[in-house]
Design an enzyme around this catalytic site. Structure first.
Site, PDB file in Angstrom:
ATOM      1  CD  GLU A   1      -2.118   2.464  -3.568  1.00  0.00           C
ATOM      2  OE1 GLU A   1      -3.251   2.888  -3.754  1.00  0.00           O
ATOM      3  OE2 GLU A   1      -1.558   2.540  -2.448  1.00  0.00           O
TER       4      GLU A   1
ATOM      5  CG  ASP B   1      -1.907   1.027   1.336  1.00  0.00           C
ATOM      6  OD1 ASP B   1      -2.795   1.010   0.475  1.00  0.00           O
ATOM      7  OD2 ASP B   1      -1.857   1.871   2.249  1.00  0.00           O
TER       8      ASP B   1
END
Ligand code: NOJ
Length: 509
Positions: free
Chosen positions: A254, A193
């Protein structure tokens, strides 16, 4: 072929109206049938759920709402038995404000060692009442919150998600421990993330032009010191070294980075294996924009020899049926877009519900739970609309998602036709289209090779050929167009006298 399971919304086994790990385990047969290779499970760690699990209080345990460690072990075992790999989400950029480290930092005085694992700073102005710099939170409002003792702490997302200081050795060591904890349990890799946010410039300089709030946007490191700092790459090298101690594990980052060359840096041979590329997801329903998005993504990755990645929807963005116009039109276009996505070389991600053609749901104000809604002073309705639970069977809510009385977000009354059971045996359903496309993608020799060769195509259309010979043609214009030569192996809708109708794509060999 990855399948993103938004665990809260996939399937609920314990009847509390929230999806859980046992729910995923119970539906593995469906995922096998769909024809995917690997799962990406969104966070299931202990969390107060201020950002639905992206605020982690204990990264090495399962939140009771999702089950327990035994459930995860069982899910991994059963998935492996089905031939499916299991990857999970890790959240290196921040913790929950209920993480023991942040709780200790909050009760320790300014200047204490406990505060060094995060970014605590005095404020600006005579009485320190202004935030230390002008950074904005991605969710709206300032990226700083103030404690009663006067110090401010940094949170690029919600105030309940304080940013970790990756220059601190504890942060590095703890993350390594977390990776090993899950790798030892047999997970096949991680989705990282905010992989472009973990390193901050030492002096935390102001942003050139504070961006208007918006959930996630491509960051330009020149103007925006919050993201894509060069220091992040040493951290990814460290993460790669840990993963490389285990055989066959994959790391996907990401990274919302504007520039192709900057994105490529995340997947250099000693960093991550894959980086999400959101250009296709951001393209409007427009063939020229699709070509541009695809070309950029291919170019970015070819310079470092990493596979390109393709995403049409995820839990942060409006679903593509809705983005392309909604209703029958949006669905027709979504079918065509799926054939473009799934014809491309590299790695594709299906977000749970893409394969059912789910649209976003207009939820009533009182149902909204995403922190974006409050942080934006109700200007942005947030991401709940793309997170509504999946319909499995039956004609009315909760469509087999749960046997309990309610669902964590209300499900629409007209989703019976979209339920898995209603689509499985219908050869014209979205689900059948995905199953056929995935089978061809997996098995047809024409799908091989890394190259994409563009053909001239009428205005508003595109056509490309894979090295192995498969041709994908898309008509995003509003008139019938001739097809490229070849035999049609799949089309997203009926063809007319050998011509390709508007909002339709076809695969030919
Ligand atoms: C990206 C995740 O996809 C999103 O859902 C989350 O809110 C932010 N990162 C913060 O962790």
């Amino acid at each position: 072929m990855f399948y993103q399971v938004y665990v809260r919304s996939f399937a609920d086994a314990n009847t509390d109206g929230v999806g859980d790990l046992r729910g995923v385990r119970d539906r593995l047969g469906y995922l096998s049938l769909l024809g995917i290779d690997a799962l990406w499970l969104t966070p299931f760690y202990r969390s107060p759920m201020a950002d639905h699990g992206y605020d982690v209080a204990d990264p090495r345990d399962v939140d009771p709402i999702f089950g327990n460690l035994d459930d995860l072990d069982e899910l991994i075992r059963a998935a492996h038995q089905e031939g499916l790999r299991v990857t999970i989400d890790l959240i290196p950029n921040h913790t929950s404000d209920r993480h023991p480290w942040f709780m200790a930092a909050g009760s320790a005085p300014p200047g204490s060692a406990e505060r060094e694992r995060y970014f605590f700073r005095p404020g600006r102005g005579p009485d320190g009442a202004m935030p230390p710099n002008n950074w904005l939170s991605v969710f709206g409002g300032p990226a700083w919150s103030r404690l009663p003792d006067g110090e401010w702490y940094l949170h690029l997302f919600a105030p309940q998600q304080p940013d970790l200081n990756w220059s601190h050795p504890d942060v590095v060591a703890d993350f390594e421990q977390t990776m090993q904890f899950w790798l030892d349990r047999g997970v096949d890799g991680f989705r990282l993330d905010v992989a472009h946010g973990m390193a901050k410039p030492a002096d935390l300089p102001d942003m050139a032009e504070p961006q208007a709030p918006g959930v996630l946007k491509h960051a330009d490191h020149e103007a925006d010191p919050r993201f894509d700092n060069d220091g992040v790459h040493d951290l990814h090298r460290m993460i790669r070294r840990v993963a490389d101690k285990y055989a066959d594990r994959v790391l996907t980052g990401e990274a919302w980075v504007v520039d192709d060359d900057r994105l490529a840096r995340y997947v250099r041979p000693d960093e991550l294996h894959l980086a999400f590329n959101f250009r296709l997801l951001e393209a409007d329903w427009n063939a020229e924009m699709f070509v541009e998005a695809i070309t950029h993504s291919l170019n970015a990755m070819s310079s470092v020899d990493a596979p390109p990645t393709w995403v049409l929807s995820n839990h942060d963005m409006d679903r593509h049926v809705t983005r392309y116009g909604g209703g029958e039109l949006g669905t027709r276009r979504a079918r065509a877009a799926a054939l473009v996505q799934l014809a491309l070389p590299g790695v594709a991600y299906v977000y749970n519900g893409d394969e059912l053609g789910l649209p976003n749901v207009e939820l009533p104000d009182e149902a909204l739970q995403d922190p974006v809604w409050e942080r934006s002073d109700h200007a942005d309705r947030g991401r709940d609309g793309e997170r509504v639970p999946l319909p499995w069977n039956g004609a009315e809510p909760p469509y087999g998602f749960t046997e309990g009385p309610g669902t964590w977000l209300p499900m629409p009354a007209d989703w019976g036709g979209l339920a898995v059971e209603a689509q499985l045996d219908d050869p014209d359903s979205m689900l059948s289209l995905y199953r056929n496309a995935l089978e061809i993608r997996r098995e047809h020799p024409a799908m091989s090779g890394d190259e994409v060769q563009w053909f001239g195509a009428p205005t508003g259309c595109l056509a490309f050929r894979r090295t192995g010979g498969l041709v994908c043609a898309l008509n995003a214009a509003d008139e019938l167009v001739p097809m490229p030569p070849g035999e049609v192996v799949l089309s997203s809708g009926p063809l007319e006298d050998g011509m390709l109708p508007p909002d339709t794509a076809a695969w030919l060999v």
